[in-house]
Design an enzyme around this catalytic site. Structure first.
Site, PDB file in Angstrom:
ATOM      1  N   GLY A  73     -40.034  35.686  19.661  1.00 58.16           N
ATOM      2  CA  GLY A  73     -40.071  34.958  18.403  1.00 58.16           C
ATOM      3  C   GLY A  73     -40.946  33.718  18.475  1.00 58.16           C
ATOM      4  O   GLY A  73     -41.677  33.386  17.535  1.00 58.16           O
ATOM      5  N   CYS A 327     -30.247  19.789  24.330  1.00 59.35           N
ATOM      6  CA  CYS A 327     -30.200  18.857  25.450  1.00 59.35           C
ATOM      7  C   CYS A 327     -31.622  18.665  25.964  1.00 59.35           C
ATOM      8  O   CYS A 327     -32.227  19.589  26.474  1.00 59.35           O
ATOM      9  CB  CYS A 327     -29.326  19.445  26.547  1.00 59.35           C
TER      10      CYS A 327
HETATM   11  N1  PLP Z   1     -36.792  31.390  15.575  1.00 58.91           N
HETATM   12  C1  PLP Z   1     -35.464  31.322  15.466  1.00 58.91           C
HETATM   13  C2  PLP Z   1     -34.839  31.086  14.143  1.00 58.91           C
HETATM   14  C3  PLP Z   1     -34.662  31.464  16.602  1.00 58.91           C
HETATM   15  O1  PLP Z   1     -33.334  31.371  16.488  1.00 58.91           O
HETATM   16  C4  PLP Z   1     -35.281  31.685  17.853  1.00 58.91           C
HETATM   17  C5  PLP Z   1     -34.477  31.779  19.099  1.00 58.91           C
HETATM   18  O2  PLP Z   1     -33.476  31.124  19.239  1.00 58.91           O
HETATM   19  C6  PLP Z   1     -36.686  31.768  17.912  1.00 58.91           C
HETATM   20  C7  PLP Z   1     -37.407  31.614  16.751  1.00 58.91           C
HETATM   21  C8  PLP Z   1     -37.394  31.999  19.194  1.00 58.91           C
HETATM   22  O3  PLP Z   1     -37.301  33.350  19.594  1.00 58.91           O
HETATM   23  P1  PLP Z   1     -37.518  33.764  21.142  1.00 58.91           P
HETATM   24  O4  PLP Z   1     -36.282  33.359  21.867  1.00 58.91           O
HETATM   25  O5  PLP Z   1     -37.690  35.267  21.089  1.00 58.91           O
HETATM   26  O6  PLP Z   1     -38.750  33.080  21.595  1.00 58.91           O
END
Ligand code: PLP
Length: 384
Positions: A73, A327
């Protein structure tokens, strides 16, 4: 892990589904080909990657060629934010985002600001919702990108993405949504949503960590961040993570088959949990929207107690939860999301996020409801 573990941190990550693991296993060893090789081993790997692309496309109702596989993500968000601005060459356009985005978007926008791009951070209301009118008001002729998340990872609030897309219909701005938390909990259709770019991540939907995808309506909207061997039609060069991509495809297929029943079951458990906490723990406050929230997300603040101490107490009883705070270098900062909702710093320090998933049962919810009043009371007695 303890077998009686109550895992209520699905927003952080989800367990790998056994069907997903099974689908992935051959691609670690037997089917080791490079999907870019022309021989039969390569062609088998290419078929697996393209099958996975079709599986994800069916989940989102898009064409397979509109998907770019990434390392997760975070990379997909960065590609959306920087990649769209990079199409503008040396000109410095305007970007709109919100104050409650994930750091993958917020920090990418912060970097753009350091490069001279002007970024508008839209506020949200006390429930963590955006006002579509505020998006219309913030639009400028030079607005190139609007990046607004579909569902918030800390408080679960859903944004009126379809309504906002309608406001953007007559404006050339690219519309990106981070749907990482929504995938698998809500049926998603990129056509109905009206977005140009959409981020997803496999490990939030019972797939493997380190793989994700960006839906791109039209490749002309984006410039790549990396240069190399031209994979993913040049948008994300680098030898594909074949096993990971196969896992994402399998996870997408499972999610599609389980929706909308999965979401409805989660919403029932979530409502039981929310009602039990608000009715059973003095000084408990729900954060996020009471109805317009992710089916699996319950988040609270408790007066006079530190979220971290609550977390440790629950952990001692086999319950995995999380706080809303990040944190950073040994310092506990109140969550930027809770502060944006108007929650005071003191109250924000007493946050607890309980996120449910496929393995969550009514008995587990009831176990947490039985534990929480005493855990909060203990936390208050010791003044932390
Ligand atoms: N966007 C949102 C809303 C998320 O909750 C997260 C992960 O916690 C990410 C992006 C990032 O995704 P990744 O852990 O696959 O890099």
């Amino acid at each position: 892990m303890v077998s009686s573990l109550v895992y209520l941190d699905h927003a952080a990550t989800t367990p790998l589904a056994s069907q997903v693991l099974e689908a992935m296993l051959p691609y670690f060893q037997r089917e080791f080909g490079n999907p870019n090789s022309l021989h039969q081993a390569g062609r088998a790997a290419r078929r697996a990657v393209e099958d996975a692309r079709s599986q994800v496309a069916r989940l989102l109702n898009c064409q397979p060629h509109q998907l770019i596989f990434t390392s997760g993500g975070t990379e997909a968000d960065n590609l959306a934010v920087w990649g769209s601005v990079r199409t503008h060459g040396k000109r410095r356009p305007h970007v709109i985002t919100s104050s409650i985005e994930h750091h993958a978007v917020l920090d990418a926008c912060g970097f753009l600001e350091s490069q001279g791009v002007e970024v508008t951070y839209l506020p949200v209301d006390a429930h963590g919702r955006l006002d579509p009118d505020a998006v219309s008001r913030a639009l400028r002729p030079d607005t190139l990108l609007v990046s607004l998340m579909l569902a918030n990872n800390e408080v679960g609030s859903l944004q009126p993405i379809e309504k906002i897309a309608k406001r953007l219909q007559d404006h050339p701005a690219v519309f990106h949504t981070d749907a990482v938390q929504a995938v698998g909990q809500l049926p998603l259709d990129v056509e109905a949503l009206g977005v140009d770019l959409l981020t997803l991540s496999a490990h939030k939907v019972y797939g493997p960590k380190g793989v994700g995808a960006l839906y791109v309506r039209d490749e002309a909207l984006l410039a790549p961040l990396l240069r190399g061997g031209g994979q993913e039609r040049g948008m994300r060069p680098g030898t594909e993570n074949v096993a990971g991509i196969v896992g994402l495809g399998a996870a997408a297929e499972l999610a599609k088959a389980a929706l909308p029943e999965d979401g409805a079951r989660l919403a029932r458990l979530r409502d039981r949990l929310i009602e039990g906490v608000i009715g059973g723990v003095e000084g408990a406050r729900l954060t996020g929207h009471p109805q317009q929230r992710l089916p699996g997300s319950a988040s609270f603040c408790f007066e006079g107690v530190m979220g971290e101490s609550l977390l440790l107490k629950l952990d001692m009883h086999g319950v995995c939860a999380s706080t809303g705070s990040a944190c950073t270098s040994g310092r506990l900062d109140p969550s930027h999301v809770l502060l944006a909702l108007g929650v005071s710093k003191d109250l924000a320090n007493g946050s607890l996020r309980l996120t449910l998933g496929r393995g969550t049962t009514k008995d587990q919810v009831d176990r947490v409801l039985a534990l929480l009043p005493e855990a909060v009371a203990q936390g208050r007695r010791v003044g932390v």
